[in-house]
Structure formats: C-alpha cells, structure tokens
Write a protein that holds these residues in place. Structure first.
Motif, PDB file in Angstrom:
ATOM      1  N   ILE A  97      -4.706  -5.880 -17.156  1.00  0.00           N
ATOM      2  CA  ILE A  97      -5.267  -5.286 -16.082  1.00  0.00           C
ATOM      3  C   ILE A  97      -6.983  -5.329 -16.225  1.00  0.00           C
ATOM      4  CG2 ILE A  97      -5.475  -2.874 -15.064  1.00  0.00           C
ATOM      5  CD1 ILE A  97      -2.640  -2.264 -16.426  1.00  0.00           C
ATOM      6  N   ASP A  98      -7.416  -5.973 -15.117  1.00  0.00           N
ATOM      7  CA  ASP A  98      -8.987  -6.063 -15.375  1.00  0.00           C
ATOM      8  C   ASP A  98      -9.720  -5.273 -14.349  1.00  0.00           C
ATOM      9  OD1 ASP A  98      -7.577  -7.930 -13.181  1.00  0.00           O
ATOM     10  OD2 ASP A  98      -9.530  -8.390 -12.466  1.00  0.00           O
ATOM     11  N   ARG A  99     -10.759  -4.910 -14.882  1.00  0.00           N
ATOM     12  CA  ARG A  99     -11.731  -3.860 -13.923  1.00  0.00           C
ATOM     13  C   ARG A  99     -11.911  -4.676 -12.335  1.00  0.00           C
ATOM     14  NH1 ARG A  99     -13.396  -0.059 -16.079  1.00  0.00           N
ATOM     15  NH2 ARG A  99     -13.324  -1.127 -18.331  1.00  0.00           N
ATOM     16  N   PRO A 100     -12.233  -5.644 -12.310  1.00  0.00           N
ATOM     17  CA  PRO A 100     -12.463  -6.308 -10.963  1.00  0.00           C
ATOM     18  C   PRO A 100     -11.437  -6.340 -10.093  1.00  0.00           C
ATOM     19  CG  PRO A 100     -13.635  -7.821 -12.547  1.00  0.00           C
ATOM     20  CD  PRO A 100     -12.740  -6.770 -13.325  1.00  0.00           C
ATOM     21  N   GLY A 101     -10.049  -6.546 -10.600  1.00  0.00           N
ATOM     22  CA  GLY A 101      -8.811  -6.344  -9.719  1.00  0.00           C
ATOM     23  C   GLY A 101      -8.381  -5.092  -9.558  1.00  0.00           C
ATOM     24  N   VAL A 102      -8.713  -4.177 -10.334  1.00  0.00           N
ATOM     25  CA  VAL A 102      -8.574  -2.665  -9.925  1.00  0.00           C
ATOM     26  C   VAL A 102      -9.687  -2.097  -8.997  1.00  0.00           C
ATOM     27  CG1 VAL A 102      -8.505  -0.155 -10.716  1.00  0.00           C
ATOM     28  CG2 VAL A 102      -7.632  -2.143 -12.205  1.00  0.00           C
ATOM     29  N   ASP A 103     -10.735  -2.532  -9.213  1.00  0.00           N
ATOM     30  CA  ASP A 103     -11.890  -2.096  -7.935  1.00  0.00           C
ATOM     31  C   ASP A 103     -11.437  -2.772  -6.917  1.00  0.00           C
ATOM     32  OD1 ASP A 103     -13.409  -1.291 -10.169  1.00  0.00           O
ATOM     33  OD2 ASP A 103     -14.981  -2.864 -10.168  1.00  0.00           O
ATOM     34  N   ALA A 104     -10.936  -3.864  -6.519  1.00  0.00           N
ATOM     35  CA  ALA A 104     -10.307  -4.581  -5.374  1.00  0.00           C
ATOM     36  C   ALA A 104      -9.237  -3.884  -4.737  1.00  0.00           C
ATOM     37  CB  ALA A 104     -10.257  -6.226  -5.421  1.00  0.00           C
ATOM     38  N   ALA A 105      -8.182  -3.223  -5.502  1.00  0.00           N
ATOM     39  CA  ALA A 105      -7.246  -2.609  -5.344  1.00  0.00           C
ATOM     40  C   ALA A 105      -7.634  -1.368  -4.683  1.00  0.00           C
ATOM     41  CB  ALA A 105      -6.111  -2.482  -6.567  1.00  0.00           C
ATOM     42  N   PHE A 106      -8.430  -0.603  -5.328  1.00  0.00           N
ATOM     43  CA  PHE A 106      -9.024   0.794  -4.869  1.00  0.00           C
ATOM     44  C   PHE A 106      -9.638   0.423  -3.504  1.00  0.00           C
ATOM     45  CE2 PHE A 106      -8.298   2.595  -8.973  1.00  0.00           C
ATOM     46  CZ  PHE A 106      -7.449   3.936  -8.337  1.00  0.00           C
ATOM     47  N   ALA A 107     -10.337  -0.545  -3.275  1.00  0.00           N
ATOM     48  CA  ALA A 107     -10.975  -0.698  -2.097  1.00  0.00           C
ATOM     49  C   ALA A 107     -10.195  -1.039  -0.815  1.00  0.00           C
ATOM     50  CB  ALA A 107     -11.875  -2.032  -2.136  1.00  0.00           C
ATOM     51  N   THR A 108      -8.862  -1.247  -1.100  1.00  0.00           N
ATOM     52  CA  THR A 108      -7.795  -1.360  -0.006  1.00  0.00           C
ATOM     53  C   THR A 108      -6.965  -0.336  -0.016  1.00  0.00           C
ATOM     54  OG1 THR A 108      -6.314  -2.941  -1.401  1.00  0.00           O
ATOM     55  CG2 THR A 108      -8.116  -3.814   0.049  1.00  0.00           C
ATOM     56  N   GLY A 109      -6.769   0.624  -0.815  1.00  0.00           N
ATOM     57  CA  GLY A 109      -5.888   1.584  -0.630  1.00  0.00           C
ATOM     58  C   GLY A 109      -5.378   2.376  -1.998  1.00  0.00           C
ATOM     59  N   VAL A 110      -4.172   2.642  -2.421  1.00  0.00           N
ATOM     60  CA  VAL A 110      -3.877   3.508  -3.406  1.00  0.00           C
ATOM     61  C   VAL A 110      -2.970   2.262  -4.386  1.00  0.00           C
ATOM     62  CG1 VAL A 110      -2.436   5.301  -4.385  1.00  0.00           C
ATOM     63  CG2 VAL A 110      -3.574   5.490  -2.244  1.00  0.00           C
ATOM     64  N   PRO A 111      -3.745   1.821  -5.347  1.00  0.00           N
ATOM     65  CA  PRO A 111      -3.013   0.984  -6.203  1.00  0.00           C
ATOM     66  C   PRO A 111      -1.633   1.451  -6.949  1.00  0.00           C
ATOM     67  CG  PRO A 111      -5.172   1.670  -7.359  1.00  0.00           C
ATOM     68  CD  PRO A 111      -5.001   2.059  -5.950  1.00  0.00           C
ATOM     69  N   VAL A 112      -0.549   0.736  -7.244  1.00  0.00           N
ATOM     70  CA  VAL A 112       0.637   1.065  -8.038  1.00  0.00           C
ATOM     71  C   VAL A 112       0.636   0.186  -9.074  1.00  0.00           C
ATOM     72  CG1 VAL A 112       2.832   1.550  -7.908  1.00  0.00           C
ATOM     73  CG2 VAL A 112       1.544   2.139  -5.907  1.00  0.00           C
ATOM     74  N   VAL A 113       0.310   0.456 -10.165  1.00  0.00           N
ATOM     75  CA  VAL A 113       0.375  -0.167 -11.227  1.00  0.00           C
ATOM     76  C   VAL A 113       1.555  -0.021 -12.165  1.00  0.00           C
ATOM     77  CG1 VAL A 113      -1.010  -0.740 -13.705  1.00  0.00           C
ATOM     78  CG2 VAL A 113      -2.226   0.012 -11.652  1.00  0.00           C
ATOM     79  N   HIS A 114       2.367  -1.159 -12.799  1.00  0.00           N
ATOM     80  CA  HIS A 114       3.368  -1.159 -13.468  1.00  0.00           C
ATOM     81  C   HIS A 114       3.159  -1.318 -14.796  1.00  0.00           C
ATOM     82  CE1 HIS A 114       5.920  -2.715  -9.623  1.00  0.00           C
ATOM     83  NE2 HIS A 114       5.271  -1.510  -9.478  1.00  0.00           N
ATOM     84  N   LEU A 115       3.514  -0.636 -15.844  1.00  0.00           N
ATOM     85  CA  LEU A 115       3.432  -0.757 -17.089  1.00  0.00           C
ATOM     86  C   LEU A 115       4.896  -0.463 -17.924  1.00  0.00           C
ATOM     87  CD1 LEU A 115      -0.144   0.946 -17.388  1.00  0.00           C
ATOM     88  CD2 LEU A 115       0.688  -1.383 -18.049  1.00  0.00           C
ATOM     89  N   GLY A 116       4.662  -1.314 -18.993  1.00  0.00           N
ATOM     90  CA  GLY A 116       6.058  -0.956 -19.723  1.00  0.00           C
ATOM     91  C   GLY A 116       5.534  -0.497 -21.376  1.00  0.00           C
ATOM     92  N   GLN A 117       4.241  -0.098 -21.552  1.00  0.00           N
ATOM     93  CA  GLN A 117       3.926   0.213 -22.739  1.00  0.00           C
ATOM     94  C   GLN A 117       3.006   1.624 -22.617  1.00  0.00           C
ATOM     95  OE1 GLN A 117       2.452  -2.799 -21.510  1.00  0.00           O
ATOM     96  NE2 GLN A 117       4.275  -3.809 -22.129  1.00  0.00           N
ATOM     97  N   VAL A 118       3.297   2.705 -23.355  1.00  0.00           N
ATOM     98  CA  VAL A 118       2.612   3.916 -23.336  1.00  0.00           C
ATOM     99  C   VAL A 118       1.063   3.549 -23.714  1.00  0.00           C
ATOM    100  CG1 VAL A 118       2.271   5.987 -24.236  1.00  0.00           C
ATOM    101  CG2 VAL A 118       4.363   5.475 -23.950  1.00  0.00           C
ATOM    102  N   ASP A 119       0.602   2.539 -24.552  1.00  0.00           N
ATOM    103  CA  ASP A 119      -0.848   2.331 -24.962  1.00  0.00           C
ATOM    104  C   ASP A 119      -1.530   1.925 -23.487  1.00  0.00           C
ATOM    105  OD1 ASP A 119      -0.586   3.026 -27.452  1.00  0.00           O
ATOM    106  OD2 ASP A 119      -0.156   1.175 -28.285  1.00  0.00           O
TER     107      ASP A 119
END
Length: 189
Positions: A77-99
């Motif tokens: 999960i990279d900061r530029p990728g998350v920035d781009a996701a927020f620029a277009t809407g509500v990102p839904v991030v899939h994770l399988g680790q509590v950390d």
C-alpha cells in the motif's frame, strides 16, 4: 472539516472482500477497490503490477505505508496510490493482516472504517474450490494465519463485523455505506 473517508475490508481468503467491494460500487460508484502494488507473478486483476525496482524507490522515499509477502509475492500500500484513490472517490482497501490495518490507519491520515468480513474455514475452502483457485491449500493456510492474527490482537476494535455466510453482499454493502454516512454525519456535527 470534510475529512477523506476510506474503507478497510479485513478478512481471510474468500471471505467476500471482492464481492462486497463490487456490491459497494454498485450501490455507489464512488466506492472503488484500492489496487495494491503487487511485485511478483500470478493474478494481476485488482492490482497494479510493479517491479522490485519500483518498490525499492517507494521504500527509499518512505512512501510505503504497508507491505507484506504472501503466495510468493509482495503486496504494498503506497502513499501515491492511496492519494490517487482518494482523488477519485472512496477507496476500499483489502487486507488480511491486523498489522496492515493498523499501519494504514496510523500511517495515512483519513477517516478509515475498519470492517471485519468473516467466514468459516469450511466456507473459505468451498468458495476457493468453487471459483477454481489452484492454490486452495495456501488459502486455507492463510485462513489459519488470519485466525491466529485475530487471536493475537484481541484489542483490535472493528467498526463493523459481518459474517458473509449470513449476510448477502448487498446487505453487507448497505451496512458499510450506512456506517460511513453515520461517521460523516458525526464528524460534521
């Protein structure tokens, strides 16, 4: 303040992360799965395929919020990728680790709603076989790791828990959307 809202879907393999995300997008097109950077081989759908060099560049710039290795690949999960996701809407991030959930919540400022999608080990096996996965044994090992992860972090607070063997994807999507609506209303009050 109008803070950015994002959704984190945590759960074992085949718990319904893809299916619930699709139902969220059908409910409101602002919801879109965050495409993690994947370095490795195999399934490319839902990922931004990258190279080890790209990952090293992001790490050198301190732009990796969280990375993990599973199935012989590295997922970031990279900061530029998350920035781009927020620029277009509500990102839904899939994770399988509590950390990973904690790293994202602590490492990227936004109003994150953490949702635990759960299903039994048997349901994971049936769903994995039913969709033709060639690595069902690895997915069952990941289910076991997810159970251990949850047991190791009993203090992890989920904003919402949904058993996907009982709730339809559409019902799960409505519950998540209602949660975000309530949180937005509370934040603006």
């Amino acid at each position: 303040m109008n803070q950015k809202q994002g959704v984190i879907l945590y759960g074992p393999p085949a718990s319904g992360k893809d299916t619930v995300t699709a139902a969220l997008s059908d409910l409101d097109p602002r919801y879109a799965q965050f495409a993690r950077l994947k370095v490795g081989a195999g399934k490319a759908t839902g990922y931004r395929m990258g190279t080890p060099e790209q990952l090293h560049e992001l790490e050198a710039a301190c732009d990796v919020v969280y990375a993990n290795s599973r199935y012989g690949n590295t997922y970031a999960i990279d900061r530029p990728g998350v920035d781009a996701a927020f620029a277009t809407g509500v990102p839904v991030v899939h994770l399988g680790q509590v950390d990973g959930v904690r790293a994202l919540v602590d490492g990227y400022p936004a109003d994150w709603s953490a949702v635990l999608l759960w299903c039994s080990r048997e349901a994971t096996e049936q769903r994995s076989v039913g969709r033709g996965d060639s690595d069902t044994a690895a997915r069952l090992a990941a289910w076991d790791a997810t159970r251990e992860d949850l047991d190791a972090h009993p203090s992890m607070a989920w904003d919402l828990t949904i058993d996907t063997t009982e709730a339809s994807p559409q019902d799960a999507a409505r519950l998540i959307d209602q949660l975000l609506t309530q949180r937005a209303g509370a934040a603006s009050a």
